[in-house]
Design a protein around this motif. Sequence first.
Motif, mmCIF file in Angstrom:
data_model
loop_
_atom_site.group_PDB
_atom_site.id
_atom_site.type_symbol
_atom_site.label_atom_id
_atom_site.label_comp_id
_atom_site.label_asym_id
_atom_site.label_seq_id
_atom_site.Cartn_x
_atom_site.Cartn_y
_atom_site.Cartn_z
ATOM 1 N N SER A 26 0.856 -1.186 0.000
ATOM 2 C CA SER A 26 0.000 0.000 0.000
ATOM 3 C C SER A 26 0.893 1.237 0.000
ATOM 4 N N GLY A 27 0.571 2.172 -0.859
ATOM 5 C CA GLY A 27 1.337 3.423 -0.914
ATOM 6 C C GLY A 27 2.408 3.389 -1.970
ATOM 7 N N GLY A 28 2.158 4.094 -3.073
ATOM 8 C CA GLY A 28 3.123 4.146 -4.170
ATOM 9 C C GLY A 28 3.404 5.560 -4.611
ATOM 10 N N GLY A 29 3.518 6.459 -3.648
ATOM 11 C CA GLY A 29 3.761 7.864 -3.960
ATOM 12 C C GLY A 29 2.584 8.756 -3.647
ATOM 13 N N ASP A 30 1.456 8.154 -3.233
ATOM 14 C CA ASP A 30 0.252 8.924 -2.935
ATOM 15 C C ASP A 30 0.091 9.226 -1.456
ATOM 16 N N THR A 45 8.830 17.712 -4.755
ATOM 17 C CA THR A 45 9.448 16.466 -5.196
ATOM 18 C C THR A 45 9.177 15.395 -4.148
ATOM 19 N N ARG A 46 9.135 14.142 -4.604
ATOM 20 C CA ARG A 46 8.836 13.026 -3.709
ATOM 21 C C ARG A 46 10.075 12.164 -3.490
ATOM 22 N N LYS A 47 10.194 11.663 -2.270
ATOM 23 C CA LYS A 47 11.217 10.657 -2.007
ATOM 24 C C LYS A 47 10.663 9.636 -1.033
ATOM 25 N N PHE A 48 11.115 8.406 -1.160
ATOM 26 C CA PHE A 48 10.647 7.331 -0.298
ATOM 27 C C PHE A 48 11.457 7.332 0.990
ATOM 28 N N SER A 73 10.700 8.147 -15.272
ATOM 29 C CA SER A 73 9.554 8.534 -14.448
ATOM 30 C C SER A 73 9.939 8.607 -12.980
ATOM 31 N N SER A 74 9.652 9.742 -12.348
ATOM 32 C CA SER A 74 9.970 9.889 -10.923
ATOM 33 C C SER A 74 9.117 8.962 -10.067
ATOM 34 N N LYS A 75 7.861 8.697 -10.494
ATOM 35 C CA LYS A 75 7.008 7.795 -9.727
ATOM 36 C C LYS A 75 7.544 6.369 -9.781
ATOM 37 N N ASP A 76 7.958 5.908 -10.968
ATOM 38 C CA ASP A 76 8.546 4.572 -11.079
ATOM 39 C C ASP A 76 9.833 4.475 -10.276
ATOM 40 N N ARG A 77 10.607 5.545 -10.264
ATOM 41 C CA ARG A 77 11.853 5.555 -9.498
ATOM 42 C C ARG A 77 11.552 5.425 -8.010
ATOM 43 N N LEU A 78 10.541 6.147 -7.542
ATOM 44 C CA LEU A 78 10.158 6.063 -6.133
ATOM 45 C C LEU A 78 9.688 4.649 -5.782
ATOM 46 N N SER A 133 12.860 -2.102 -3.413
ATOM 47 C CA SER A 133 14.207 -2.605 -3.123
ATOM 48 C C SER A 133 14.579 -2.440 -1.656
ATOM 49 N N ALA A 134 13.736 -1.732 -0.873
ATOM 50 C CA ALA A 134 14.045 -1.465 0.529
ATOM 51 C C ALA A 134 13.465 -2.493 1.487
ATOM 52 N N ILE A 135 12.775 -3.495 0.991
ATOM 53 C CA ILE A 135 12.068 -4.409 1.884
ATOM 54 C C ILE A 135 13.022 -5.152 2.814
#
Length: 289
Positions: free
Chosen positions: A151-155, A182-185, A252-257, A263-265
């Motif tokens: 759940s949660g993909g940049g939103d 700008t967005r960052k995870f 795409s910045s969304k795909d990058r996020l 990859s952080a799991i």
Amino acid sequence: MRIRNGEAFLEATIRSHIDCFDEIVAVHNQCTDRSVEILENLKSEFGEEKLRVIHYVDRVYPPGSTGHIETPGDSPNSLVNYYNFSLAATRYQVATKLDDDHLAIGSALKKATDSIRKLGTSFNEMHCFSGPNLLLNKSGELSVPLDDPISGGGDIGFFPVSENTYFTHDRRFERFHRGNLTRKFVGFLYWHLKYLKPDHGFGNYELDQNPNSRYAKRLKTVISDRASALQVAELQRCVSPSAWRRFRATLSSKDRLQNDRDSAILRSFADVSIDEAVKASADWKLVTD
């Protein structure tokens, strides 16, 4: 928070988050369960400065419904207006949307909120976060559904409150307008308990009146397909970015996020069972008590 019949995990959500937040603004609408009673009891415990309880009185059309599709976003009956009403009630410079089925991962949440406080007025990004979806598989074990694992993909994220941050109308749901942020995870900050609710979290969509809703299709998937990950490593393999996704992330910045998220799991959870990961990272007793 926007709450409609959230009694299943409402108390656990608030208790697991409230120490990290300056306030929780809990706006309830059309509740026919114990949600309002739970909110009032918690407000008495924590104080109304810490937990502010507000009643949004107008009938709100659920996402996926004909009413939502046809109702302008500035109508009192619009989900969008309900969201913006709730956001406008905050008294602080930074906000986030909190659902009533998020069980906080305490240490990760504290790290994220502490970092924002240190930034102070220089905080000018959207710090996005996510949470694995939990599901009881056919054997009754805690797992993560393979068809909808995260759940949660940049939103969802922490953002500075301004005239440029608000919700807008989309035929499918509400959409967050973040302006030029700008967005960052920043991490996995919760476990998403939606699919553990008695109605799998779809009771508020009024599916009997909206049988063609996209959420009716999703509910069928949740009920019929219990393919799920039982181990954290299995979840990691399930969401590991493909070569195509890695390429798209260059554009795409969304795909990058989302690639950063997936990859952080294994950096976020030990390589153990999902059940062990939940109980090691969150206060599961809040759910079971």
